[in-house]
Enzyme design. Structure first.
Site, PDB file in Angstrom:
ATOM      1  N   PRO A  53       0.830  -1.205   0.000  1.00 31.58           N
ATOM      2  CA  PRO A  53       0.000   0.000   0.000  1.00 31.58           C
ATOM      3  C   PRO A  53       0.868   1.260   0.000  1.00 31.58           C
ATOM      4  CG  PRO A  53       0.138  -0.904   2.215  1.00 31.58           C
ATOM      5  CD  PRO A  53       0.897  -1.866   1.330  1.00 31.58           C
ATOM      6  N   ASP A  54       0.254   2.369  -0.425  1.00 37.00           N
ATOM      7  CA  ASP A  54       0.968   3.641  -0.507  1.00 37.00           C
ATOM      8  C   ASP A  54       0.916   4.329   0.864  1.00 37.00           C
ATOM      9  OD1 ASP A  54       2.235   5.870  -1.621  1.00 37.00           O
ATOM     10  OD2 ASP A  54       0.374   6.720  -2.415  1.00 37.00           O
ATOM     11  N   LEU A  55       1.716   3.810   1.780  1.00 36.54           N
ATOM     12  CA  LEU A  55       1.702   4.292   3.169  1.00 36.54           C
ATOM     13  C   LEU A  55       3.092   4.746   3.618  1.00 36.54           C
ATOM     14  CD1 LEU A  55      -0.565   1.541   4.856  1.00 36.54           C
ATOM     15  CD2 LEU A  55      -1.204   3.892   4.296  1.00 36.54           C
ATOM     16  N   LYS A 116       3.357   9.038   5.489  1.00 39.17           N
ATOM     17  CA  LYS A 116       2.123   9.583   4.913  1.00 39.17           C
ATOM     18  C   LYS A 116       1.172   8.453   4.501  1.00 39.17           C
ATOM     19  CE  LYS A 116       2.118   8.058   0.825  1.00 39.17           C
ATOM     20  NZ  LYS A 116       2.606   8.244  -0.515  1.00 39.17           N
TER      21      LYS A 116
END
Ligand code: SPV
Ligand code: MG
Length: 284
Positions: A53-55, A116
């Protein structure tokens, strides 16, 4: 002209520029072939292509490596998504040095707290203190060695629900700190709040937008409203996922690949894209 000078020109010219999210070198080739102006090394796409995931999970080195693969495959200028800058000011300085040395045309830093979360995820978004982030932009602007290397400051105030006044306050702070352009992001389903931002911003610096949730905004209207650059951030990846799902489902259903052969790129096309004949000439 260097790639960074070309990215600067795309941001500063009158005509709106269009760049496309590219998770890998092959995508960048297709983006160039389709006639776009540049590429965006998307943290969302690069993470997703690693089933992550884009974390904010990818390190600076991992995003640099992926961005370099993209950059080397295309003559188009690359704007690299560097999330929040991988730490404090010293990390931002190293990021600028490394990305600039790799021939990448510019980086984008967003004003959220590390790690983020992708802007379209439900739940809260934590904005970085604006003065702290302006310091990061200042560090980036000071760290670049060539004056054309572009530092884009991404304002997430609208995404976080902090409102237009806060978005403008932040954008002005980042411009004061030396940002070459600002990216104003929104997750509304129309361009309304972006249009309001642009009207108040009065073209102080070039503005980049990512119209993922407001895809019907006419390009000429966006240009007239003051947008310099549009990023189609994730469409190539989403197209691939749909295409792969369809084909894999059909193969499974039909018990073989005979039925889908005509709907997928022939091997010859991949030989062409990967320039087999040139490589064979070089090795002859
Ligand atoms: C990305 O493509 O990684 C971006 C744009 O940062 S967004 O997914 O809209 O946050
Ligand atoms: Mg990103």
């Amino acid at each position: 002209m260097s790639k960074s000078a070309r990215l600067r020109e795309l941001l500063e010219r009158e005509e709106i520029a269009r760049i496309v999210g590219s998770r890998d070198a092959l995508t960048a080739l297709l983006v160039e072939e389709a006639g776009f102006d540049g590429v965006w090394a998307s943290s969302f796409e690069i993470s997703a292509s690693r089933a992550l995931p884009d974390l904010g999970l990818l390190t600076m080195s991992e995003l640099l490596e992926a961005s370099s693969h993209v950059n080397q495959a295309t003559s188009l200028p690359l704007l690299a998504d560097c999330d929040t800058g991988f730490g404090g000011n010293i990390n931002v300085v190293r990021t600028v040095r490394q990305f600039e040395a790799a021939g990448i045309a510019g980086i984008c830093l967003e004003d959220k707290v590390f790690p983020k979360r992708n802007s379209f995820l439900g739940g809260g978004q934590n904005l970085e203190d604006a003065t702290e982030f302006a310091g990061r932009i200042e560090a980036a602007a000071r760290a670049k060695t060539g004056e054309d290397f572009q530092v884009v400051a991404r304002v997430e105030a609208l995404i976080a629900g902090a409102g237009l006044d806060e978005a403008l306050r932040r954008a002005h702070l980042y411009a004061d700190a030396g940002a070459d352009a600002v990216l104003i992001h929104s997750k509304q389903t129309g361009p309304g709040e972006i249009v309001d931002f642009l009207a108040a911003w009065q073209s102080r610096k070039p503005v980049v937008v990512v119209p993922t949730t407001y895809p019907h905004w006419d390009l000429a209207e966006a240009q007239a409203a003051g947008v310099s650059m549009v990023i189609y951030a994730n469409h190539a990846l989403r197209a691939s996922v749909s295409a792969m799902r369809d084909v894999l489902g059909e193969i499974r259903l039909q018990g073989g690949t005979g039925g889908i052969e005509d709907s997928i790129a022939p091997m010859k096309e991949l030989f062409g894209l990967t320039q087999v004949s040139r490589w064979e000439e070089w090795s002859a």
